[in-house]
Design an enzyme around this catalytic site. Structure first.
Site, PDB file in Angstrom:
ATOM      1  N   PHE A 182       0.832  -1.200   0.000  1.00 50.41           N
ATOM      2  CA  PHE A 182       0.000   0.000   0.000  1.00 50.41           C
ATOM      3  C   PHE A 182       0.868   1.251   0.000  1.00 50.41           C
ATOM      4  CE2 PHE A 182      -1.778   3.276   2.937  1.00 50.41           C
ATOM      5  CZ  PHE A 182      -2.704   3.823   2.059  1.00 50.41           C
ATOM      6  N   SER A 183       0.493   2.244  -0.832  1.00 49.22           N
ATOM      7  CA  SER A 183       1.136   3.554  -0.877  1.00 49.22           C
ATOM      8  C   SER A 183       2.626   3.392  -1.232  1.00 49.22           C
ATOM      9  CB  SER A 183       0.934   4.293   0.443  1.00 49.22           C
ATOM     10  OG  SER A 183       1.265   5.650   0.310  1.00 49.22           O
TER      11      SER A 183
END
Length: 627
Positions: free
Chosen positions: A168-169
């Site tokens: 994520f991210s």
């Protein structure tokens, strides 16, 4: 001791509202292994640090100086799969765990490795996805992550053909780096709020990659992947790509660029072979000539910078719920972990991965054309070969109720709408995430015995805004970025939003019997309702203005004519309607000028959490009155 050396720094990719104004420059020396317990595998030591995560040290030369945590479910079969999970900035392995991968591993029996970036490497604990030295085969953080996989293979019976990675991210940007540099290790990956490989090769380029995004041709993107491992002629990993449409930290254009990169690498075109909705969200699948899904995309409409979780529902085939809300984990009634695990081929075969057949649904009462009044029971029938998980009820396109068990029904108070024609609809969802909508029912509401008049006012954007309190002793701030802010941020300041309405058109003789506010979701991060438990979003009313228009810093603590007159239930997308104003709140609506509403959480959230709401035409104050 693994010494990383002094590193330049670094990254602030994880600000949940906008802006990258607080770049931290970190100079850090990497730390050596932690813990001193006896090794349980040759060359490694372990330390229990959480309920289920165990830290592993000494797992290789570790040139990236990362930390390794593992999750080992009970009663593991031989030749089991492995999933590597990469967290986002400001997170840790433990913070990423509530997203659902540990829970899924216990249900479907696969190993999990959580790689963790220590703050000594990066001031905000981001994986350094934009550093060439960390995203090149055989060096830096990329090699450290690969060595974690090697350590798991040495310690457990793991199928080398079923090793996967998700992130994520900043971790979402690191996933394609691992797929590009080690296609011989990973069979598939999932990119959550990330972007294409080598979208950036410096910190400055990283900001441009995140927002507004970098546009290259599919061929140019593919060349970057192929050059990561020159001469490699083996199979390439399949890729699942996820992004919130309201992500203002990493623009959703990154989803398109990632799709173009990996479809080109895998030798297929950029035209989806399947276009559908899963739990109401757009899902596209790109297949090869044999029909195998090689790339897929999920666009989570209305979600901000987060991973989607569904804590109201269990993983198919179990009683274990999917994830928990928190910072960067948003409840959208869709379990991202389950669908990524299904794409990897890890889930129970009782829920077929290729099930794209939607359920059937029909509004059965009231009948179309009926005239109704008071409280009416709206019912629907729904069925599906896999199983119906819930039915949602809508009035005039707005969600008003949900039922998870048959018979599916909802008690509709028709006095909440004006007399006249209204549309009723129901949407059913099955266990595979498919949905179907029945929207062919129209009824007439007639509550003529009271003959009230209902009028709605939209807010005045130039007079709206949000104010941060002087929680840390600095001057208060006013802003309107990405919508109106609510909640408490990393700066310790709690936001309150102001909405201004011109209600002077109400008759001077009007007797106001009801009033309520409708607001629209703009973006969010975390769950401000959950911390502390029972936190409530409430509304204050000012007859006139709290201070003066436009918004001023003194509006934070200006007295209200009536305080906490209504509340708004938790919502993570679409629109939400407040409860009816109390009698004092309805009386505070101004019939000769402005009415201002102040939205605030009743208690300071203890954790970083934000809610952004829209104003203007997306915020309406509805007033019901009799002459």
């Amino acid at each position: 001791m693994h010494v990383r050396g002094i590193r330049r720094l670094r990254w602030f990719a994880h600000v949940p509202w906008v802006g990258f104004t607080a770049l931290a420059v970190a100079a850090a020396i990497g730390c050596g292994p932690l813990g001193a317990e006896a090794p349980d595998t040759p060359g490694s030591r372990v330390e229990q640090v959480a309920q289920e995560l165990t830290q592993v040290t000494g797992f290789g030369s570790n040139p990236g100086n990362l930390q390794m945590f593992r999750q080992v479910p009970a009663s593991m079969p031989a030749n089991a799969p492995l999933v590597v999970v990469l967290h986002g900035c400001t997170q840790s392995a433990a913070a990423a765990e509530p997203g659902g991968w540990t829970a899924a591993s216990n249900v479907y029996k696969f190993y999990v490795v959580y790689a963790q970036q220590p703050s000594s490497n990066n001031a905000t604990s981001c994986f350094n996805w934009f550093e060439p030295g960390d995203t090149t085969r055989g060096s830096g953080e990329a090699l450290s992550i690969k060595q974690m996989v090697d350590a798991m293979k040495a310690a457990y019976s793991i199928d080398p053909a079923r090793v996967f990675i998700t992130g994520f991210s900043a971790g979402g940007y690191m996933v394609p780096a691992m797929l590009a540099t080690y296609p011989d290790v990973f069979a598939a990956g999932a990119i959550n709020s990330g972007g294409p490989y080598r979208c950036a090769s410096s910190m400055t380029e990283g900001f441009s990659c995140m927002s507004p995004g970098v546009n290259k041709t599919p061929a140019a993107w593919a060349d970057l992947v192929r050059n990561a491992y020159p001469g490699y002629a083996g199979p390439r990993p399949r890729v699942s790509i996820w992004h919130g449409t309201n992500d203002f930290t990493v623009k959703s254009s990154n989803l398109t660029e990632s799709m173009e990169q990996w479809t080109q690498v895998l030798g297929i075109d950029q035209t989806p072979d399947t276009t559908e909705t899963v739990a109401g969200f757009p899902h596209k699948v790109y297949r090869d000539s044999a029909g195998t899904a090689l790339v897929e995309t999920y666009e989570i409409t209305g979600m901000g910078h987060a991973v989607p979780v569904d804590p109201q529902h269990s993983f198919p085939g179990s009683s274990t719920v999917c994830g928990a809300t928190g910072a960067y984990q948003t409840d959208v009634n869709l379990c991202g972990v389950y669908y990524q695990a299904r794409f990897f081929g890890l889930t129970d075969a009782s829920t077929p991965p290729d099930d794209t057949v939607p359920p059937t649904v029909n509004v059965t009462a009231p009948a179309t054309g009926a005239t109704v009044s008071g409280t009416v029971t709206v019912t629907a029938s729904a069925s599906d070969a896999v199983g119906v998980t819930r039915v949602e009820f809508y009035v005039d396109g707005g969600l008003v109720g949900t039922d998870t068990t048959a018979p599916y029904e909802f008690a509709w108070n028709t006095t909440t709408v004006a007399n006249g024609s209204h549309a009723l609809s129901a949407r059913a969802f099955d266990a595979a995430g498919n949905s179907a909508l029945d929207a062919d029912t129209s009824v007439t509401v007639n509550n003529s015995e009271t003959t009230p008049t209902m009028v709605s006012f939209t807010s005045i954007p130039e007079e709206d805004g949000y104010v941060k309190a002087n929680a840390d002793g600095s001057a208060a701030a006013i802003g309107t970025l990405t919508g109106l802010a609510l909640g408490r941020g990393t700066d310790g300041k709690q936001n309150r939003s102001l909405l201004s309405f011109d209600t002077a058109s109400l008759p001077d003789t009007a007797s106001i019997t009801r009033a309520f506010l409708t607001i629209a979701y703009s973006s969010g991060s975390g769950d401000p309702w959950a911390s502390p438990a029972g936190n409530t979003l409430v509304i204050d009313v000012a007859t006139g203005t709290f201070n003066a228009a436009p918004t001023e810093t003194a509006d934070w603590a200006a007295p209200a004519t009536a305080s906490a007159v209504a509340s708004v239930a938790k919502f993570t997308s679409g629109t939400a309607r407040s409860t009816d104003f109390t009698g004092t709140g309805a009386s505070a609506v101004n019939k000769v000028g402005r009415t201002q509403l102040r939205l605030r959480f009743a208690q300071d959230p203890a954790a970083t959490a934000y809610l952004f709401v829209k104003d203007g035409a997306n915020a309406t104050l509805t007033v019901v009155y009799t002459p």
